[in-house]
Write a protein that holds these residues in place. Structure first.
Motif, short mmCIF file in Angstrom:
data_model
loop_
_atom_site.label_atom_id
_atom_site.label_comp_id
_atom_site.label_asym_id
_atom_site.label_seq_id
_atom_site.Cartn_x
_atom_site.Cartn_y
_atom_site.Cartn_z
N LYS A 50 25.69 20.06 -10.20
CA LYS A 50 25.34 19.83 -11.61
C LYS A 50 24.23 20.77 -12.06
O LYS A 50 24.05 21.01 -13.23
N GLY A 51 23.42 21.23 -11.08
CA GLY A 51 22.27 22.08 -11.42
C GLY A 51 20.99 21.27 -11.59
O GLY A 51 19.97 21.81 -11.99
N TYR A 52 21.08 19.99 -11.30
CA TYR A 52 19.90 19.13 -11.39
C TYR A 52 20.06 17.95 -10.43
O TYR A 52 21.15 17.69 -9.93
N LEU A 53 18.94 17.28 -10.17
CA LEU A 53 18.96 16.09 -9.34
C LEU A 53 18.73 14.86 -10.21
O LEU A 53 17.80 14.82 -11.01
N SER A 54 19.59 13.87 -10.03
CA SER A 54 19.40 12.59 -10.70
C SER A 54 18.29 11.83 -9.98
O SER A 54 17.79 12.28 -8.94
N ARG A 55 17.94 10.67 -10.48
CA ARG A 55 16.93 9.82 -9.85
C ARG A 55 17.31 9.54 -8.39
O ARG A 55 16.50 9.66 -7.48
N GLU A 56 18.56 9.14 -8.16
CA GLU A 56 19.01 8.82 -6.80
C GLU A 56 19.03 10.07 -5.91
O GLU A 56 18.67 10.01 -4.73
N ASP A 57 19.46 11.20 -6.47
CA ASP A 57 19.46 12.45 -5.72
C ASP A 57 18.03 12.80 -5.29
O ASP A 57 17.80 13.22 -4.15
N PHE A 58 17.08 12.62 -6.20
CA PHE A 58 15.68 12.91 -5.91
C PHE A 58 15.16 12.04 -4.75
O PHE A 58 14.50 12.52 -3.85
N LYS A 59 15.51 10.76 -4.80
CA LYS A 59 15.08 9.85 -3.73
C LYS A 59 15.60 10.31 -2.37
O LYS A 59 14.87 10.31 -1.38
N VAL A 60 16.87 10.72 -2.32
CA VAL A 60 17.46 11.19 -1.07
C VAL A 60 16.74 12.46 -0.60
O VAL A 60 16.43 12.61 0.59
N GLU A 111 7.10 5.72 -8.32
CA GLU A 111 7.06 7.17 -8.09
C GLU A 111 8.27 7.85 -8.72
O GLU A 111 8.13 8.88 -9.39
N ALA A 112 9.45 7.28 -8.52
CA ALA A 112 10.66 7.87 -9.09
C ALA A 112 10.58 7.89 -10.62
O ALA A 112 10.95 8.88 -11.26
N ASN A 113 10.08 6.80 -11.22
CA ASN A 113 9.93 6.75 -12.68
C ASN A 113 8.96 7.82 -13.17
O ASN A 113 9.20 8.46 -14.19
N ALA A 114 7.85 7.98 -12.45
CA ALA A 114 6.86 8.98 -12.85
C ALA A 114 7.45 10.38 -12.82
O ALA A 114 7.26 11.17 -13.74
N VAL A 115 8.21 10.66 -11.77
CA VAL A 115 8.83 11.98 -11.65
C VAL A 115 9.87 12.18 -12.74
O VAL A 115 9.89 13.21 -13.43
N MET A 116 10.72 11.19 -12.93
CA MET A 116 11.80 11.35 -13.91
C MET A 116 11.28 11.37 -15.34
O MET A 116 11.90 11.96 -16.22
#
Length: 137
Positions: free
Chosen positions: A35-45, A59-64
């Motif tokens: 996709k060219g980006y990471l979703s919230r779940e992708d970021f966590k992984v 942390e995930a909310n702050a990043v997103m």
């Protein structure tokens, strides 16, 4: 806290080419659909892969929340910037832990005034004792 009182700041840290390459590879591996980006779940992984822990919801909310509203997730550039900052913070915390451990000669998990004074006498013998007392407070 001692370090913020005396103005200590983390040094700027740059990733080695091999570490940078690893981060890019993790980004690509977590961006399964290209996709060219990471979703919230992708970021966590990705964080699990790089740091060995699952980020909290906070942390995930702050990043997103820092993501460009025109995109659906973290771009590679945003991801690399966030990972670099996380790595810098990790190194800084390790340095602080190492210094604390050197001061904590009896391995109690806390510093007494005596521990503090002995440490200051070793690292800054000409420093007036009142400074060590002020810092300890």
């Amino acid at each position: 806290m001692f370090f913020s009182d005396v103005g200590a700041r983390p040094r700027t840290w740059e990733a080695s080419p091999s570490e940078h390459k690893k981060w890019v590879e993790v980004f690509k591996a977590c961006d399964e659909d290209n996709k060219g980006y990471l979703s919230r779940e992708d970021f966590k992984v990705a964080v699990v892969m790089l740091f060995g822990y699952k980020p909290s919801k906070i942390e995930a909310n702050a990043v997103m929340s820092s993501v460009n509203p025109n995109t659906s997730g973290l771009t590679l550039e945003e991801f690399l910037n966030i990972i670099r900052k996380k790595k810098e913070a990790q190194i800084y915390r390790n340095e602080i832990r190492h210094i604390f451990t050197a001061f904590d000669r009896h391995y109690r998990g806390y510093l007494t005034l005596e521990d503090f004074q002995k440490a200051f006498k070793q690292v800054a013998p000409k420093l007036p004792e009142r400074i060590a007392l002020e810092v300890f407070r």
